[in-house]
Design an enzyme around this catalytic site. Structure first.
Site, short mmCIF file in Angstrom:
data_model
loop_
_atom_site.label_atom_id
_atom_site.label_comp_id
_atom_site.label_asym_id
_atom_site.label_seq_id
_atom_site.Cartn_x
_atom_site.Cartn_y
_atom_site.Cartn_z
N HIS A 384 78.71 76.84 9.05
CA HIS A 384 79.14 78.23 8.89
C HIS A 384 80.65 78.38 8.78
CE1 HIS A 384 75.18 80.09 9.92
NE2 HIS A 384 75.04 78.96 10.60
N LYS A 575 84.17 93.87 11.76
CA LYS A 575 83.85 92.43 11.88
C LYS A 575 84.68 91.89 13.03
CE LYS A 575 85.18 92.11 7.52
NZ LYS A 575 84.24 91.28 6.76
N ARG A 576 84.44 90.62 13.41
CA ARG A 576 85.28 90.05 14.45
C ARG A 576 86.75 90.08 14.02
NH1 ARG A 576 83.05 87.48 19.00
NH2 ARG A 576 85.23 87.02 19.42
N LYS A 581 90.45 87.07 8.35
CA LYS A 581 89.72 88.24 7.83
C LYS A 581 90.68 89.36 7.41
CE LYS A 581 85.65 87.25 10.73
NZ LYS A 581 84.48 87.10 9.84
N THR A 683 78.23 88.80 6.14
CA THR A 683 76.91 89.45 6.03
C THR A 683 77.07 90.96 6.16
OG1 THR A 683 76.64 88.91 8.36
CG2 THR A 683 75.44 87.55 6.79
N LYS A 687 75.20 94.34 4.25
CA LYS A 687 74.67 95.56 4.89
C LYS A 687 75.27 96.80 4.24
CE LYS A 687 74.33 92.83 9.02
NZ LYS A 687 75.12 92.29 10.14
C1 26Q Z 1 82.11 77.13 19.43
C2 26Q Z 1 82.50 76.36 20.51
C3 26Q Z 1 82.87 76.95 21.71
C4 26Q Z 1 82.83 78.33 21.82
C5 26Q Z 1 82.44 79.10 20.75
C6 26Q Z 1 82.09 78.51 19.55
C7 26Q Z 1 81.68 79.33 18.40
C8 26Q Z 1 80.90 80.47 18.58
C9 26Q Z 1 80.54 81.25 17.52
C10 26Q Z 1 82.05 79.01 17.10
C11 26Q Z 1 81.67 79.81 16.02
C12 26Q Z 1 80.92 80.94 16.24
C13 26Q Z 1 80.50 81.84 15.16
C14 26Q Z 1 80.79 81.68 13.90
C15 26Q Z 1 80.38 82.67 12.91
O1 26Q Z 1 79.91 83.75 13.22
N1 26Q Z 1 80.55 82.37 11.61
C16 26Q Z 1 80.14 83.28 10.58
O2 26Q Z 1 78.81 82.98 10.23
C17 26Q Z 1 78.30 83.94 9.33
C18 26Q Z 1 76.84 83.62 9.10
O3 26Q Z 1 76.72 82.49 8.30
C19 26Q Z 1 79.09 83.96 8.04
O4 26Q Z 1 78.62 85.02 7.25
C20 26Q Z 1 80.58 84.16 8.32
O5 26Q Z 1 81.31 83.99 7.14
C21 26Q Z 1 81.04 83.15 9.36
O6 26Q Z 1 82.39 83.41 9.73
#
Ligand code: 26Q
Length: 845
Positions: A384, A575-576, A581, A683, A687
């Protein structure tokens, strides 16, 4: 024991008879008519929950309704589980550290097709469905896109009758609640289980034990040459809580199984014997801490032992569970790989590769080669992110002390893998160093993405551009070695939640125009295309949008005290919070609009309500500085009488799934403005499109495919492409842009002069300074002029409301491809190869 067993047998027989769904008892307890629903609600209120009718707290009314609805899922849930766990069904286990489910009641009512009878039952009891629905806490067990994607996948799999089980963690505290104080983000704990959670069923009978620490010794049993003994470890119980996942109108109810950590009795006792009561109790807390809280970080946060424990806890419990189910109907592992696929949602569960090896070899006496044949045929990995800094690496030392046996297995997998690399690139030691799972550094780290790729038969990105870039860039060498493993699966969203449920006005209008098939076949929306030029349809389309904007305006007023007019263009970025972004870009445009108004240069500018929302990781200084900056600019704009009816900027606190359900239907313009090559997919963009917003966006992630689907004339495209970004980077000079772009200079000057300082110049100046530097990786200033131009085109299009509405209809009409139903069909055809439940099994791959 005999009498108890006898009693149990009699009870089982009785229950079976009562549950067979043609009896009166059954119809009375779970019938779908209004009277049966009313009886159920009252029965749960007074008996299950023990409440008094004349003292009805709204929350208990919600719970009573939710229990009544849940009752109506139970038989189908049992049947689906039995078929999924049978020996003939190939199944997928979707493993994810995050499932961002949001609310469940409305979803269940909708998928059971009970909206009308439930509504009427409630009306007869003097209540409104929406009022009760809004009392449910969001299940916020995820950060953002990746977690919500997992939730949309589950909805589509159930709706397509695919035997897919979600495996995740039951965090005691989900994503933090965000408050804004004086423009700064404040994090508050999300105690989402405080009032109980109706949508989970604890299944202590399927508890497993997960082990940590200790050391490894050669096996003394002689059962298998590869088997080893893992000694003196901590043991922690993993207790499953099952959440039903109803399919839409198809009598399927899949399962999301969430693990909760609990101390073992042995664990307590050993501490106790060692002499310390207090130590025993705190050891218990240590164990239970594993599932205490979701890490509120949407890019990797390496090095945190607790996060590593979470990851291993999830995969060990989930794999043990799968093996337990398998051994109910099998006595060896022949055929196990044919019947299972483990889809890893990013690298977070990638220890599954080592853990499945360990379970097979050490616990079930399978030989290494046979175990590897199973692992390498059943694991699949979804990536991702393209940001190299977001790839997970764990220190080898930490892994060795926490997971001594899994790390031995990883080392052996790596040894064998490096032999393959040496064969492919003879004499090229640097290839081995680059590709090795365990890095060759002085302080080695384990690269989880490498482990996931080596252990999987499928590796996919989440949008076409992203998948291409993985193959050409980040994972180039792996692609050369194993091209057949790599594939793309463009993300989607479920139209059941993101159109049918959240936009009832549009649902009704679309139903009237083209019928209801789109709810399970989103391509049907294309049949709206001919109506895009129909003036009467346009008028009604616009009326729906205006009503949705009114709803959002109410939420904004309630949370921020700012009132906005539905005549304004609703321009939304939610978004986050992350530098790539580029929420900063959006804020710079807001400042530009403000300066134009103040200077009397705003002719032709659309009246705009700019809405930004999103959470920043608590430790991400720059993201938090940008939140403050946005709030400062907002307060200057909103308090200046000259902006009246022309411009509003709001940072909406506490963005979550339920907020998006109000925001998406109300948006006119969707901001998807990341630096090209950085957003894997996005995503939210889907929406918004589905709900008729136009996109202003860069050629990044799934924007590329959205543009392709809707046509360039219905999309505001701007900015550097991936190749242009990389070509410019070495010579990037924001001051060169400022020198030739008076608009950019004016904006940056306003910040430099302190126009938006609001008493705290330092915080927001760091953000502006970072963007003004040639080292800015996100190249915000490079794209600013093109962005301002694109926003002018937006204003121009907005001036022709008929044109705008036409474009809005066409966006929605062309969003069919972005349904997770399509995404799940793609996964199933290329990766999972599952037969839908209720059909004869296909031959295995
Ligand atoms: C990893 C290690 C320790 C703590 C947290 C994490 C962690 C947690 C969540 C790393 C990444 C995430 C989330 C990533 C994420 O949401 N990525 C998004 O995924 C979407 C679905 O595929 C995409 O549409 C987005 O582009 C992408 O940023």
């Amino acid at each position: 024991m005999a009498p108890i067993n006898n009693t149990a047998a009699v009870a089982q027989k009785q229950a079976r008879e009562l549950l067979s769904d043609n009896g009166d008892w059954h119809a009375e307890s779970v019938g779908d008519d209004i009277d049966a629903l009313k009886r159920s609600i009252i029965q749960h209120f007074s008996h299950t929950l023990g409440r008094d009718i004349d003292n009805a707290s709204p929350h208990y009314l919600y719970s009573a309704l939710a229990l009544a609805v849940r009752d109506r899922l139970m038989d189908q849930w049992r049947t689906t589980r039995a078929e999924t766990e049978s020996r003939d069904t190939r199944r997928t286990c979707y493993m994810s550290l995050e499932f961002l489910m949001g609310r469940s009641l409305s979803n269940a009512v909708q998928n059971l097709e009970l909206v009308e009878p439930v509504r009427q039952a409630l009306n007869q009891l003097g209540m409104e469905l929406e009022d009760l629905e809004s009392l449910e806490h969001d299940a916020g067990l995820g950060n953002g896109g990746l977690g919500r994607l997992a939730a949309c996948f589950l909805d589509s799999c159930a709706s397509l009758a695919l035997p897919v089980t979600g495996y995740g963690l039951r965090y005691r505290y989900g994503m933090f609640r965000q408050e804004i104080e004086n423009g700064y983000q404040i994090e508050k704990p999300d105690n989402w289980l405080r009032d109980g959670h109706v949508w989970e069923i604890e299944r202590p009978e399927h508890t497993c034990v997960v082990r940590f620490g200790g050391h490894v010794e050669p096996d003394s049993s002689g059962a298998s040459p590869d088997k080893r003994e893992w000694h003196t470890h901590d043991e922690i119980l993993a207790v499953p809580f099952d959440v039903p996942v109803p399919g839409h109108g198809n009598d399927i109810v899949n399962t999301l199984r969430l693990w909760s950590a609990s101390a073992t009795d042995e664990f307590d006792l050993s501490e106790f014997n060692a002499g310390g009561y207090a130590e025993a109790v705190s050891a218990k807390t240590d164990a239970e801490n594993i599932t205490m809280v979701l890490y509120p970080n949407d890019s990797s946060e390496n090095g945190k032992v607790l996060r590593l424990r979470q990851q291993y806890f999830l995969v060990s419990a989930s794999l043990q569970d799968t093996i337990r189910i398998w051994l109910q109907t099998n006595d060896n592992f022949d055929g196990f790989a044919d019947k299972h696929c483990f889809q890893m949602n990013d690298t977070h569960p990638s220890l599954a590769v080592a853990e499945l090896m360990r379970l097979l070899i050490d616990e079930h006496a399978v030989a290494w080669d046979d175990a590897w044949a199973i692992v390498a045929r059943s694991m699949a990995y979804t990536n991702h992110t393209l940001l190299p800094e977001a790839l997970e690496c764990w220190s080898l030392g930490m892994l060795e002390s926490l997971l001594p046996r899994p790390i031995e297995i990883i080392q052996e997998i790596n040894r064998r893998f490096l032999l393959q690399v040496a064969k492919q690139w003879p004499g090229d030691a640097s290839k081995q160093a680059q590709m090795s799972i365990v890095s060759f550094d002085e302080h080695p780290v384990v690269r989880m993405a490498h482990l996931a790729i080596v252990g999987s038969f499928s590796v996919n990105g989440v949008a076409q551009l992203h998948s291409d870039l993985l193959q050409k860039g980040l994972f180039k060498d792996f692609f050369t070695l194993w091209p057949e493993r790599f594939n793309n699966k463009t993300n989607g969203v479920t139209q059941r939640r993101w159109l049918a449920h959240c936009n009832p006005g549009l649902r009704a209008l679309v139903n009237e125009q083209i019928g209801t098939e789109w709810v399970s076949d989103l391509d049907q929306l294309e049949r709206l295309v001919p109506s895009a030029d129909n003036l009467d349809f346009q008028k009604r389309w616009k009326e729906v949008k205006t009503r949705n904007k009114q709803n959002l305006a109410e939420l904004v007023l309630q949370r921020t005290g700012v009132s906005v007019s539905t005549d304004m263009l609703f321009d939304v970025q939610v978004k986050r919070m992350h530098e790539y972004k580029r929420q900063l870009l959006c804020a710079l445009h807001a400042a530009h609009c403000y300066l134009q108004i103040v200077n009397g240069n705003d002719e032709g500018a659309a009246p705009r309500f700019i809405l930004i929302a999103g959470k920043a990781a608590p430790g991400y200084y720059m993201a938090k500085a940008i939140v403050k900056l946005i709030n400062n600019v907002a307060s200057v704009i909103n308090n200046d009488p000259r902006t009246k009816d022309k411009l509003r900027l709001v940072f909406l606190p506490d963005y979550n799934v339920s907020a998006m359900e109000i925001i998406a239907p109300a948006a006119d313009l969707s901001e998807q403005i990341s630096t090209a090559g950085k957003e894997a997919s996005g995503t939210g963009n889907m929406k918004f499109m589905m709900n008729g917003a136009l996109t202003i966006g860069t050629l990044d992630g799934a924007n590329v495919e959205i543009l392709e689907a809707v046509g360039a004339e219905n999309f505001f495209r701007f900015g550097l492409t991936v190749d242009e970004v990389e070509a410019l980077r070495p010579n990037y000079s924001p001051s060169a842009v400022i020198a030739v772009e008076s608009r950019v200079k004016a904006i940056l000057d306003a910040f430099a002069e302190g126009m938006f300082d609001c008493g705290d110049p330092d915080t927001i100046r760091t953000a502006i300074d970072a963007a003004s530097s040639g080292d800015d990786p996100w190249m915000t200033i490079a794209d600013l002029p093109a962005y301002l131009d694109a926003q002018d085109s937006v204003s121009e299009a907005w001036a022709d409301q008929q044109l705008w509405t036409r474009m809005s209809i066409l966006n929605s009409a062309n969003s069919g491809r972005f349904s997770t139903d399509r995404t799940m069909r793609d996964y199933n055809e290329d990766i999972w190869n599952l037969s839908p439940l209720g059909t004869p099994p296909q031959t295995t791959r």
